[in-house]
Enzyme design. Structure first.
Site, mmCIF file in Angstrom:
data_model
loop_
_atom_site.group_PDB
_atom_site.id
_atom_site.type_symbol
_atom_site.label_atom_id
_atom_site.label_comp_id
_atom_site.label_asym_id
_atom_site.label_seq_id
_atom_site.Cartn_x
_atom_site.Cartn_y
_atom_site.Cartn_z
ATOM 1 N N GLU A 84 -8.572 -3.685 1.778
ATOM 2 C CA GLU A 84 -9.048 -2.427 1.194
ATOM 3 C C GLU A 84 -10.046 -2.765 0.102
ATOM 4 O OE1 GLU A 84 -6.129 0.214 -0.657
ATOM 5 O OE2 GLU A 84 -7.592 1.836 -0.483
ATOM 6 N N CYS A 133 -5.679 4.003 0.403
ATOM 7 C CA CYS A 133 -6.094 5.313 -0.135
ATOM 8 C C CYS A 133 -7.572 5.568 0.098
ATOM 9 C CB CYS A 133 -5.806 5.395 -1.616
ATOM 10 S SG CYS A 133 -4.057 5.381 -1.971
ATOM 11 N N ASN A 186 -3.274 7.617 6.167
ATOM 12 C CA ASN A 186 -2.636 6.611 5.324
ATOM 13 C C ASN A 186 -1.720 7.319 4.331
ATOM 14 O OD1 ASN A 186 -2.430 3.951 3.833
ATOM 15 N ND2 ASN A 186 -3.293 5.228 2.214
ATOM 16 N N GLU A 187 -0.493 6.847 4.224
ATOM 17 C CA GLU A 187 0.449 7.409 3.228
ATOM 18 C C GLU A 187 0.401 8.927 3.188
ATOM 19 O OE1 GLU A 187 0.212 5.659 -0.659
ATOM 20 O OE2 GLU A 187 1.167 3.835 0.039
HETATM 21 O O1 AHR Z 1 -2.683 -1.172 -1.889
HETATM 22 C C1 AHR Z 1 -3.057 -0.256 -2.857
HETATM 23 C C2 AHR Z 1 -2.708 1.166 -2.475
HETATM 24 O O2 AHR Z 1 -1.334 1.335 -2.384
HETATM 25 C C3 AHR Z 1 -3.209 1.622 -1.137
HETATM 26 O O3 AHR Z 1 -4.495 2.049 -1.186
HETATM 27 C C4 AHR Z 1 -2.304 2.757 -0.809
HETATM 28 O O4 AHR Z 1 -2.143 2.943 0.562
HETATM 29 C C5 AHR Z 1 -1.028 2.431 -1.543
HETATM 30 O O5 AHR Z 1 -0.612 3.471 -2.327
#
Ligand code: AHR
Length: 677
Positions: A45, A238, A372-373
């Protein structure tokens, strides 16, 4: 009586082969579930300046003047004008350098790079720029400078570049650095009366990963390759969602010529105001083509994750998201991506772009993550049409849904139920949890429920598989990299391995962090502009990834509470196991048994591996990760190899229908054994 005596003697003889310590039985005859080749991988990321300022080799920040504050990262002097009718419609800004109005005055600009520009003595750097000289031939002087030197001259490299055309053209020169400087700057003087227009001002090391022109920083990419990852998840996190929907990661903006990839505001620019970076943007120079290519280079399955039409749910109310009747473009993004990666350039618009970018062959993408999440009804209802559309067109693509940001609890359960109902192939679970969670202490079990190395033993085998997509042990009150938490990750991973029939892949997170630009820690690999160090967690991941074998082997220890000695249980730090965790696999390709044992006890532990069904007295090769005296220890930029795995060997003994290996595991250590069958 006589009979009894014989059997006692036999028992004594058998026990001679083993220490009184902890006896672990490995059934080497019964080859268990396959370990997925994707099992241990990488989560990438663009957080902590992982892409621009990190893996992406570009050394110039805001190279196209597209940041909202157009000169962020630049100092301009003299007669410099900003224009917005440049040759690249999605990056329209450029500068015009004109006569400063006096022969003793100067016009020019200077770029500070990402926390400086790192250059090394005798290495080459490719400077390139799109330029035009509308009023006749012009010239610029390109310098690498040390702003802080006490020497007579700040510049230690200088080269002239003639701008000869009145039309936009790309110009390139190679600078050879005369020194090593981690915080140099790039300075450009106008050295002619004629004005010059400059756009996309760029500087890259010539020596990049695989020698690709304007490619990735070599040391960082090689560190990924050296991990031998089975899967590579990108582009986050994120960042997939964005703080707002318009700043979500949009892969279509990341392909084609880099000059025309529009800038995006990085979601991590201002997530934490206590680690604030106003200049954190995504140039998208590292885009989806580059990610797929990297996967191919390092031998990892590509696993892209795309937006489900929800911006970050933590940060937004319902009206911020794409509504149900607005989802089609997001669904198209998924379908088009599969075409981009796998399609035929002769028939597919997206595959044609891939081919034009230099990769006519498909990338063979097999997985796609959607969301994601994300959690609850807003996610579940949005995901449905994605699943329907992807299944209809690409039934072989495996779809990964998410169980949300929690690793347990009501929302997590609800997420799993919904993913089962929608028949997701895998569920992406995230857990950034403290030591107690990884060790599954009684308190942690009370607080969290299902945690630690036994977590997956009780999972439903009929539903989707698990993708442990983001995890790391976050020390309580010590949320930074240190040996102890890495050791607990190793302990926990024995549970992943034992449950390889349900866990298909697992990726530690986050991956990268620039020492001057991080927002989140712990992280797996740290770097400055010239150096890197691999954390102890990196080595844990690498030890697993390089020794994942092909099939699980059952490894158990007798339950000390069972007086009859009949009950066996997994080795997972249970009562009476003295903080030991262990798992075992067979490697069909080499014919080796691989056993991983983690001692989370502050005392050394005697262990016996009873390799049932093996013969002979082979020598086991070992690899040990041990601390350097302190649990708080970690590698650093100055001491990057303080804690690394150390190779060794242990002689095994022949026993009746078994091979026995006796060893003493140092306190708080991780050792793996490879024994040839
Ligand atoms: O790894 C950092 C963050 O942690 C990522 O972006 C997210 O998916 C999680 O909350």
């Amino acid at each position: 009586m006589k009979l009894k005596l014989i059997s006692c003697t036999m028992l004594f003889a058998a026990s001679l082969a083993v220490h009184a310590g902890h006896v672990m039985d490995v059934n080497t005859k019964k080859i268990g579930a396959p370990v997925s080749p994707t099992m241990y991988g990488i989560f990438f990321e663009d957080i902590n300046f992982a892409a621009d300022g990190g893996l992406y080799g570009e050394l110039v920040k805001n190279r196209s003047f597209e940041f909202p504050q157009s000169f962020m990262g630049w100092h301009v002097f003299g007669n410099v004008a900003l224009k917005d009718d440049g040759p690249f419609e999605r990056c329209p800004h450029y500068v015009v350098l004109s006569d400063p109005g006096h022969r003793e005055r100067r016009t020019g600009l200077q770029n500070e790079g990402f926390f400086g520009i790192g250059v090394e003595k005798d290495k080459q750097y490719r400077f390139s720029v799109w330029a035009k000289a509308p009023k006749g031939k012009s010239q610029i002087r390109v310098q690498l400078i040390d702003q802080n030197t006490m020497e007579e001259r700040q510049q230690f490299v200088e080269q002239k570049l003639d701008i000869t055309s009145a039309d936009w053209q790309k110009y390139e020169i190679v600078l050879k650095s005369t020194r090593t400087n981690a915080k140099a700057q790039l300075r450009i003087f106008l050295s002619n009366d004629n004005p010059v227009a400059l756009e996309h001002i760029s500087l890259f090391p010539v020596d990049t990963y695989k020698g690709r022109v304007n490619g990735m920083r070599r040391d960082l990419a090689e560190a990924l390759q050296d991990m031998h990852p089975g899967v590579f998840r990108f582009p986050g996190g994120c960042i997939v969602e964005g703080t707002t929907l318009d700043t979500r990661y949009q892969w279509k903006n990341t392909i084609g010529p880099v000059e025309n990839r529009p800038l995006n505001r990085n979601r991590w620019e201002d997530t934490f105001d206590y680690r604030y970076f106003a200049d954190y943007y995504q140039s998208y120079g590292l885009g989806f083509f580059e990610f797929f290519q990297l996967c191919e280079d390092i031998g990892a399955e590509p696993l892209p994750v795309l937006s489900v039409g929800l911006a970050c749910q933590f940060q937004n109310k319902l009206d911020a998201h794409a509504q149900m009747d607005e989802l089609q473009p997001f669904i198209d993004d998924c379908l088009d991506l599969i075409e981009f990666a796998n399609g035929d350039p002769a028939t597919s618009k997206w595959a044609k772009i891939r081919a034009e970018m230099g990769h006519p062959a498909p990338f063979n993408m097999k997985y796609i993550g959607v969301g994601n999440e994300q959690w609850d009804t807003p996610y579940f209802e949005r995901l449905k049409p994605f699943v329907t559309a992807i299944r209809a067109k690409y039934p072989n693509i495996k779809i990964i849904g998410t169980s949300g940001p929690d690793s347990e609890g009501k929302m997590f359960e609800k997420g799993w139920e919904a993913m089962k109902a929608q028949k997701a192939d895998l569920v992406d679970e995230h857990f950034y949890r403290p030591e107690a969670w990884f060790l599954a202490t009684p308190e942690a079990k009370k607080k969290y429920g299902n945690c630690g190395a036994m977590r997956y033993d009780s999972y439903d085998r009929k539903g989707p598989k698990v993708f442990a997509g983001e995890y790391a042990c976050h020390g309580k009150g010590k949320k930074w990299n240190h040996y102890e938490t890495s050791l607990y990750e190793a302990a926990f991973m024995t549970g992943i391995e034992r449950n390889a029939d349900i866990v298909e892949m697992a990726t530690y997170a986050p991956l990268f962090a620039h020492v001057d630009g991080w927002q989140w820690r712990p992280d797996m690999i740290w770097y400055d502009n010239l150096r890197l160090f691999k954390s102890v967690s990196y080595y844990v991941q690498q030890m697993y990834a390089m020794n994942k074998g092909t099939n699980v082997l059952k490894l158990t220890m007798k339950d000390p509470a069972d007086a009859k000695g009949k009950k066996s249980q997994p080795v997972a730090g249970l009562d009476g196991q003295d903080g030991l965790f262990a798992s075992s696999v067979f490697d069909k390709t080499t014919g080796e048994i691989i056993v991983k044992v983690v001692n989370t006890n502050k005392q050394a532990q005697d262990i016996t591996l009873n390799l049932q069904g093996m013969t002979g007295a082979p020598v086991a090769t070992t690899l040990t990760l041990n601390h350097n005296g302190s649990m708080d220890d970690e590698n650093t930029l100055d001491t990057p190899t303080k804690i690394t795995p150390v190779a060794g060997s242990v002689k095994c003994e022949a026993a009746k229908k078994a091979v026995v290996l006796n060893d003493q595991l140092p306190a708080m250590s991780f050792r793996l054994y490879r024994i040839k069958k």
